[in-house]
Design a protein around this motif. Structure first.
Motif, short mmCIF file in Angstrom:
data_model
loop_
_atom_site.label_atom_id
_atom_site.label_comp_id
_atom_site.label_asym_id
_atom_site.label_seq_id
_atom_site.Cartn_x
_atom_site.Cartn_y
_atom_site.Cartn_z
N SER A 1 52.14 -22.68 11.95
CA SER A 1 52.87 -21.89 12.95
C SER A 1 52.06 -20.67 13.38
CB SER A 1 54.24 -21.48 12.42
OG SER A 1 54.12 -20.71 11.24
N TRP A 2 51.29 -20.09 12.44
CA TRP A 2 50.43 -18.95 12.80
C TRP A 2 49.28 -19.40 13.67
CZ3 TRP A 2 50.91 -13.93 12.86
CH2 TRP A 2 51.93 -13.34 12.11
N ARG A 3 48.80 -20.62 13.46
CA ARG A 3 47.74 -21.13 14.33
C ARG A 3 48.26 -21.30 15.76
NH1 ARG A 3 44.52 -25.86 11.12
NH2 ARG A 3 43.11 -25.58 12.90
N VAL A 4 49.50 -21.77 15.88
CA VAL A 4 50.10 -21.89 17.21
C VAL A 4 50.26 -20.52 17.85
CG1 VAL A 4 52.20 -22.56 18.45
CG2 VAL A 4 51.27 -24.06 16.67
N LEU A 5 50.76 -19.53 17.07
CA LEU A 5 50.95 -18.19 17.60
C LEU A 5 49.62 -17.59 18.06
CD1 LEU A 5 52.75 -15.70 18.14
CD2 LEU A 5 52.25 -14.97 15.80
N ASP A 6 48.57 -17.73 17.23
CA ASP A 6 47.26 -17.19 17.60
C ASP A 6 46.71 -17.90 18.83
OD1 ASP A 6 46.76 -15.02 15.87
OD2 ASP A 6 46.36 -16.40 14.22
N GLY A 7 47.00 -19.19 18.97
CA GLY A 7 46.60 -19.91 20.18
C GLY A 7 47.28 -19.34 21.41
N LEU A 8 48.58 -19.03 21.28
CA LEU A 8 49.31 -18.41 22.39
C LEU A 8 48.78 -17.01 22.70
CD1 LEU A 8 52.97 -19.52 21.51
CD2 LEU A 8 51.53 -20.38 23.37
N VAL A 9 48.44 -16.27 21.65
CA VAL A 9 47.87 -14.93 21.84
C VAL A 9 46.55 -15.06 22.63
CG1 VAL A 9 46.76 -12.98 20.67
CG2 VAL A 9 48.94 -13.87 19.84
N ALA A 10 45.69 -15.98 22.21
CA ALA A 10 44.41 -16.17 22.89
C ALA A 10 44.63 -16.54 24.36
CB ALA A 10 43.59 -17.24 22.19
N ALA A 11 45.55 -17.46 24.61
CA ALA A 11 45.83 -17.89 25.99
C ALA A 11 46.36 -16.73 26.83
CB ALA A 11 46.82 -19.05 25.98
N THR A 12 47.25 -15.92 26.23
CA THR A 12 47.80 -14.78 26.95
C THR A 12 46.71 -13.78 27.30
OG1 THR A 12 49.93 -15.01 25.83
CG2 THR A 12 49.46 -12.88 26.85
N MET A 13 45.82 -13.49 26.36
CA MET A 13 44.74 -12.54 26.59
C MET A 13 43.82 -13.02 27.71
SD MET A 13 45.40 -10.10 24.53
CE MET A 13 46.31 -9.77 23.03
N VAL A 14 43.48 -14.32 27.69
CA VAL A 14 42.62 -14.87 28.75
C VAL A 14 43.31 -14.79 30.10
CG1 VAL A 14 41.55 -17.00 29.62
CG2 VAL A 14 41.32 -16.39 27.21
N LEU A 15 44.61 -15.12 30.13
CA LEU A 15 45.36 -15.07 31.38
C LEU A 15 45.41 -13.66 31.95
CD1 LEU A 15 47.15 -16.44 33.49
CD2 LEU A 15 49.11 -16.02 31.99
N VAL A 16 45.69 -12.67 31.08
CA VAL A 16 45.76 -11.29 31.55
C VAL A 16 44.38 -10.82 32.02
CG1 VAL A 16 46.22 -8.91 30.87
CG2 VAL A 16 47.75 -10.73 30.09
N ALA A 17 43.32 -11.19 31.29
CA ALA A 17 41.97 -10.82 31.71
C ALA A 17 41.63 -11.42 33.06
CB ALA A 17 40.95 -11.28 30.65
N ALA A 18 42.01 -12.69 33.25
CA ALA A 18 41.75 -13.35 34.54
C ALA A 18 42.50 -12.66 35.68
CB ALA A 18 42.14 -14.83 34.45
N MET A 19 43.72 -12.25 35.40
CA MET A 19 44.50 -11.53 36.41
C MET A 19 43.84 -10.20 36.75
SD MET A 19 48.35 -12.36 35.00
CE MET A 19 49.14 -11.21 36.10
N LEU A 20 43.31 -9.52 35.75
CA LEU A 20 42.62 -8.24 36.00
C LEU A 20 41.39 -8.45 36.88
CD1 LEU A 20 42.73 -6.43 32.54
CD2 LEU A 20 44.24 -6.12 34.49
N LEU A 21 40.61 -9.48 36.56
CA LEU A 21 39.38 -9.72 37.31
C LEU A 21 39.67 -10.23 38.73
CD1 LEU A 21 37.19 -11.38 34.53
CD2 LEU A 21 37.04 -9.05 35.43
N ALA A 22 40.82 -10.88 38.90
CA ALA A 22 41.18 -11.39 40.22
C ALA A 22 41.74 -10.29 41.12
CB ALA A 22 42.18 -12.54 40.10
#
Length: 200
Positions: free
Chosen positions: A179-200
């Protein structure tokens, strides 16, 4: 008190949107690791930023857009770096421990505090939301702008305390390493999404 209530509701509306800072507070709350320090950093930062916005700093942000641009690039770089770390935890399954008595790697106080500061101050949305937007709305209340700011700060306090301490109620769902692996995967995806939004 109408200005204070308006500030409370406006502040909550802006802060509740899931972002990198909220995800970090939630993760620390689930780990029961330096939660008070993380909440204090986030709330203290909001006090400074909201007060600055109510005091007129929003006009400076509008006049010098390079400040937001600099925060945008620095924030995106930091978020992508944090996403890599979270993705590595998710892939390796580093075995998180929710009970402080259990075995498991614990993170020191200062790395956690510095991460919370970076996720807050390197996020350009912080300046746009708390300084520029809340500052502009506060200005419409004239002499009661500080009551509006106090209400917005109250909203931040309610949210961060509830998120940090309330996360413990979810700890039962996160007892297994998977379950922590799933949570960390969601954290990673969220961080990438927010970074992409910032760069866009």
């Amino acid at each position: 008190m109408t200005a204070a209530l308006h500030g409370l509701l406006t502040g909550l509306t802006l802060i509740i949107a899931i972002g990198s800072q909220n995800v970090f507070v939630l993760r620390q709350g689930l780990r029961r690791e330096h939660v008070a320090a993380v909440v204090a950093v986030c709330l203290g930062s909001d006090v400074v930023l909201i007060s600055a916005g109510a005091g007129g700093l929003g006009a400076l942000v509008r006049a010098v857009p390079q400040v937001v641009d600099l925060a945008r690039w620095a924030g995106a770089a930091f978020l992508l770096g944090y996403a890599v770390l979270a993705a590595r935890r998710a892939l390796r399954g580093t075995g998180q421990a929710l009970d402080p008595a259990e075995s498991g790697a614990r993170t020191g106080l200062w790395p956690v505090v510095l991460t919370a500061l970076a996720l807050t101050w390197l996020n350009p949305h912080v300046y746009l939301d708390t300084v520029l937007l809340l500052g502009s709305v506060a200005a419409t209340h004239g002499a009661q702008s500080w009551l509006f700011a106090a209400g917005a700060i109250g909203g931040s306090a309610i949210w961060f305390v509830a998120l940090g301490l309330g996360a413990r109620r979810l700890s039962g769902l996160l007892r297994s390493p998977w379950s922590w692996r799933v949570l960390d995967g969601l954290v990673a995806a969220t961080m990438v999404l927010v970074a992409a939004m910032l760069l866009a």
